[in-house]
Design an enzyme around this catalytic site. Sequence first.
Site, PDB file in Angstrom:
ATOM      1  N   ASP A  34       0.849  -1.227   0.161  1.00  0.00           N
ATOM      2  CA  ASP A  34      -0.144   0.099   0.090  1.00  0.00           C
ATOM      3  C   ASP A  34       0.989   1.275  -0.108  1.00  0.00           C
ATOM      4  OD1 ASP A  34      -2.207   1.442  -0.020  1.00  0.00           O
ATOM      5  OD2 ASP A  34      -2.670   1.231   2.069  1.00  0.00           O
ATOM      6  N   ARG A  38      -0.105   7.774  -2.510  1.00  0.00           N
ATOM      7  CA  ARG A  38       0.805   8.749  -1.937  1.00  0.00           C
ATOM      8  C   ARG A  38       2.138   9.063  -2.184  1.00  0.00           C
ATOM      9  NH1 ARG A  38      -1.312   6.259   3.453  1.00  0.00           N
ATOM     10  NH2 ARG A  38      -1.968   4.578   1.866  1.00  0.00           N
ATOM     11  N   TRP A  39       2.910   7.866  -2.612  1.00  0.00           N
ATOM     12  CA  TRP A  39       4.353   8.044  -2.976  1.00  0.00           C
ATOM     13  C   TRP A  39       4.282   9.144  -4.342  1.00  0.00           C
ATOM     14  CZ3 TRP A  39       7.092   7.077  -7.505  1.00  0.00           C
ATOM     15  CH2 TRP A  39       8.524   6.981  -7.272  1.00  0.00           C
ATOM     16  N   HIS A  51       2.128   3.165  -8.809  1.00  0.00           N
ATOM     17  CA  HIS A  51       1.990   1.847  -9.113  1.00  0.00           C
ATOM     18  C   HIS A  51       3.222   1.218  -9.896  1.00  0.00           C
ATOM     19  CE1 HIS A  51      -1.818   2.174  -7.496  1.00  0.00           C
ATOM     20  NE2 HIS A  51      -2.430   2.829  -8.364  1.00  0.00           N
ATOM     21  N   THR A  80     -10.840  -6.904  -4.298  1.00  0.00           N
ATOM     22  CA  THR A  80     -12.423  -6.843  -4.989  1.00  0.00           C
ATOM     23  C   THR A  80     -12.833  -5.623  -4.817  1.00  0.00           C
ATOM     24  OG1 THR A  80     -13.034  -7.828  -2.591  1.00  0.00           O
ATOM     25  CG2 THR A  80     -12.879  -9.318  -4.920  1.00  0.00           C
ATOM     26  N   GLU A  81     -12.530  -4.715  -3.772  1.00  0.00           N
ATOM     27  CA  GLU A  81     -12.927  -3.439  -3.613  1.00  0.00           C
ATOM     28  C   GLU A  81     -12.227  -2.366  -4.351  1.00  0.00           C
ATOM     29  OE1 GLU A  81     -12.213  -5.394  -0.815  1.00  0.00           O
ATOM     30  OE2 GLU A  81     -14.315  -5.971  -0.809  1.00  0.00           O
ATOM     31  N   TRP A  83     -12.155  -2.057  -7.610  1.00  0.00           N
ATOM     32  CA  TRP A  83     -13.011  -1.892  -8.901  1.00  0.00           C
ATOM     33  C   TRP A  83     -13.743  -0.381  -8.466  1.00  0.00           C
ATOM     34  CZ3 TRP A  83     -11.770  -4.351 -12.823  1.00  0.00           C
ATOM     35  CH2 TRP A  83     -11.416  -5.925 -12.665  1.00  0.00           C
ATOM     36  N   LEU A 146      10.617 -20.402  -4.312  1.00  0.00           N
ATOM     37  CA  LEU A 146       9.655 -19.721  -3.739  1.00  0.00           C
ATOM     38  C   LEU A 146       8.170 -19.798  -4.315  1.00  0.00           C
ATOM     39  CD1 LEU A 146       9.143 -17.005  -1.887  1.00  0.00           C
ATOM     40  CD2 LEU A 146       9.849 -15.719  -3.666  1.00  0.00           C
ATOM     41  N   ARG A 199       2.123  -4.701   6.519  1.00  0.00           N
ATOM     42  CA  ARG A 199       1.462  -3.889   5.624  1.00  0.00           C
ATOM     43  C   ARG A 199       2.116  -2.241   5.681  1.00  0.00           C
ATOM     44  NH1 ARG A 199      -4.669  -2.294   4.683  1.00  0.00           N
ATOM     45  NH2 ARG A 199      -4.545  -0.533   3.330  1.00  0.00           N
ATOM     46  N   ARG A 205      -4.743  -1.718   9.056  1.00  0.00           N
ATOM     47  CA  ARG A 205      -5.894  -2.540   8.708  1.00  0.00           C
ATOM     48  C   ARG A 205      -5.531  -3.427   7.515  1.00  0.00           C
ATOM     49  NH1 ARG A 205      -7.427   2.664   6.905  1.00  0.00           N
ATOM     50  NH2 ARG A 205      -7.219   2.859   4.971  1.00  0.00           N
ATOM     51  N   GLU A 218       1.472 -13.188  12.624  1.00  0.00           N
ATOM     52  CA  GLU A 218       2.006 -11.694  13.239  1.00  0.00           C
ATOM     53  C   GLU A 218       1.920 -10.732  12.100  1.00  0.00           C
ATOM     54  OE1 GLU A 218       2.758 -11.451  16.410  1.00  0.00           O
ATOM     55  OE2 GLU A 218       2.336 -13.753  16.638  1.00  0.00           O
TER      56      GLU A 218
HETATM   57  C1  IPE Z   1      -5.330  -2.781   0.010  1.00  0.00           C
HETATM   58  O1  IPE Z   1      -5.102  -1.376  -0.085  1.00  0.00           O
HETATM   59  C2  IPE Z   1      -5.400  -3.372  -1.247  1.00  0.00           C
HETATM   60  C3  IPE Z   1      -4.068  -3.542  -1.873  1.00  0.00           C
HETATM   61  C4  IPE Z   1      -3.029  -3.242  -1.709  1.00  0.00           C
HETATM   62  C5  IPE Z   1      -4.288  -4.180  -3.519  1.00  0.00           C
HETATM   63  P1  IPE Z   1      -6.250  -0.252  -0.374  1.00  0.00           P
HETATM   64  O2  IPE Z   1      -5.444   1.195  -0.668  1.00  0.00           O
HETATM   65  O3  IPE Z   1      -7.089  -0.573  -1.375  1.00  0.00           O
HETATM   66  O4  IPE Z   1      -6.798  -0.251   0.923  1.00  0.00           O
HETATM   67  P2  IPE Z   1      -8.107   0.917   1.703  1.00  0.00           P
HETATM   68  O5  IPE Z   1      -8.957   1.337   0.737  1.00  0.00           O
HETATM   69  O6  IPE Z   1      -6.687   1.863   2.198  1.00  0.00           O
HETATM   70  O7  IPE Z   1      -8.401   0.079   2.859  1.00  0.00           O
HETATM   71  C1  IPE Z   2      -1.707   0.309  -3.363  1.00  0.00           C
HETATM   72  O1  IPE Z   2      -1.567   1.768  -3.344  1.00  0.00           O
HETATM   73  C2  IPE Z   2      -1.881  -0.435  -4.585  1.00  0.00           C
HETATM   74  C3  IPE Z   2      -3.262  -0.720  -4.895  1.00  0.00           C
HETATM   75  C4  IPE Z   2      -4.339  -0.717  -4.199  1.00  0.00           C
HETATM   76  C5  IPE Z   2      -3.660  -1.097  -6.191  1.00  0.00           C
HETATM   77  P1  IPE Z   2      -2.518   2.793  -3.378  1.00  0.00           P
HETATM   78  O2  IPE Z   2      -3.096   3.045  -4.706  1.00  0.00           O
HETATM   79  O3  IPE Z   2      -3.725   2.092  -2.511  1.00  0.00           O
HETATM   80  O4  IPE Z   2      -1.760   3.999  -2.805  1.00  0.00           O
HETATM   81  P2  IPE Z   2      -2.340   4.785  -1.848  1.00  0.00           P
HETATM   82  O5  IPE Z   2      -2.823   4.155  -0.469  1.00  0.00           O
HETATM   83  O6  IPE Z   2      -3.660   5.650  -2.438  1.00  0.00           O
HETATM   84  O7  IPE Z   2      -1.285   5.832  -1.344  1.00  0.00           O
HETATM   85 MG    MG Z   3      -4.070   2.545  -0.408  1.00  0.00          MG
END
Ligand code: IPE
Ligand code: IPE
Ligand code: MG
Length: 253
Positions: A34, A38-39, A51, A80-81, A83, A146, A199, A205, A218
């Site tokens: 994740d 933001r990066w 990405h 799945t969210e 999308w 692996l 994470r 979360r 863990e």
């Molecule tokens: C979790 O990250 C899903 C992936 C890393 C693929 P999200 O950025 O979608 O999670 P939320 O929305 O902050 O919980």
């Molecule tokens: C995680 O990075 C990659 C995916 C969920 C696909 P984010 O795109 O969620 O990046 P932030 O959380 O918005 O920084």
């Molecule tokens: Mg994110």
Amino acid sequence: MSFDPGPSDESEESRTLSLLDRNRIPVHVGCVMDGNGRWAQKRGLPRTDGHAAGEAALMDTVEGCLDAGVRWLTVYAFSTENWRRPADEVRFLMHFNESLLTRRRDELDKKDVRICFSGRRDWRVPRRVMRRMDESAEQTKRNDRLTLTIAFNYGGRAEIVDAVRALVQNGVKPQDVSEKAISKHLYHPEAPDPDLVIRTSGEYRISNFLLWEIAYSELVFTDVLWPDFRREDLYKAIYEFQGRNRRYGKLGS
Ligand code: IPE
Ligand code: IPE
Ligand code: MG
């Protein structure tokens, strides 16, 4: 316990690796990758550049797993969210994951990495992407140093729903529904439960990652944004993991 490798002529990588107890390396590590958006935003770049920058982090983490002796790495690439994001970003992620597989599968194959996928194969995943996933899995299926499982169009709740559907379809009687029966119908029943889930990006979360499988994992959270994550960060997380006392409900040792 603090993580201070101290001064040395060795590279930071090998010093941090040398601090780990090689007899207690987690067998299975999960990563919620994740912080890509933001990066990029911090650099005034479009989110999609974040990405793209995540690819280097993934490849270095794979290297770290190979060096440390982690046997299973499961990474959350698309939920799945996800999308629900703007169509342009979703399109980018579909295409990007396909192109990553095309560009990297030979290299991963040479490193003896088996590539697997976890998630729903529904109509929303473009056929081309699905084909690339199948080809990568087929090409690398005999590798066994692996197992890299890419959770793509993955949701932990969807996985449990799919397992229950399979049980019902098989006519399993209520008294035969058990934890073992559900586990056997998950997407990868052969995979051990993750020992460690990391994470990135300072979010505390799970976001629907491996809900069933992480019952006793863990959890390590780090502020590092995924595109900046490197094998040293993996080793630090493993170091923290090795300081934990896993009790599984029993009394601690
Ligand atoms: C979790 O990250 C899903 C992936 C890393 C693929 P999200 O950025 O979608 O999670 P939320 O929305 O902050 O919980
Ligand atoms: C995680 O990075 C990659 C995916 C969920 C696909 P984010 O795109 O969620 O990046 P932030 O959380 O918005 O920084
Ligand atoms: Mg994110």
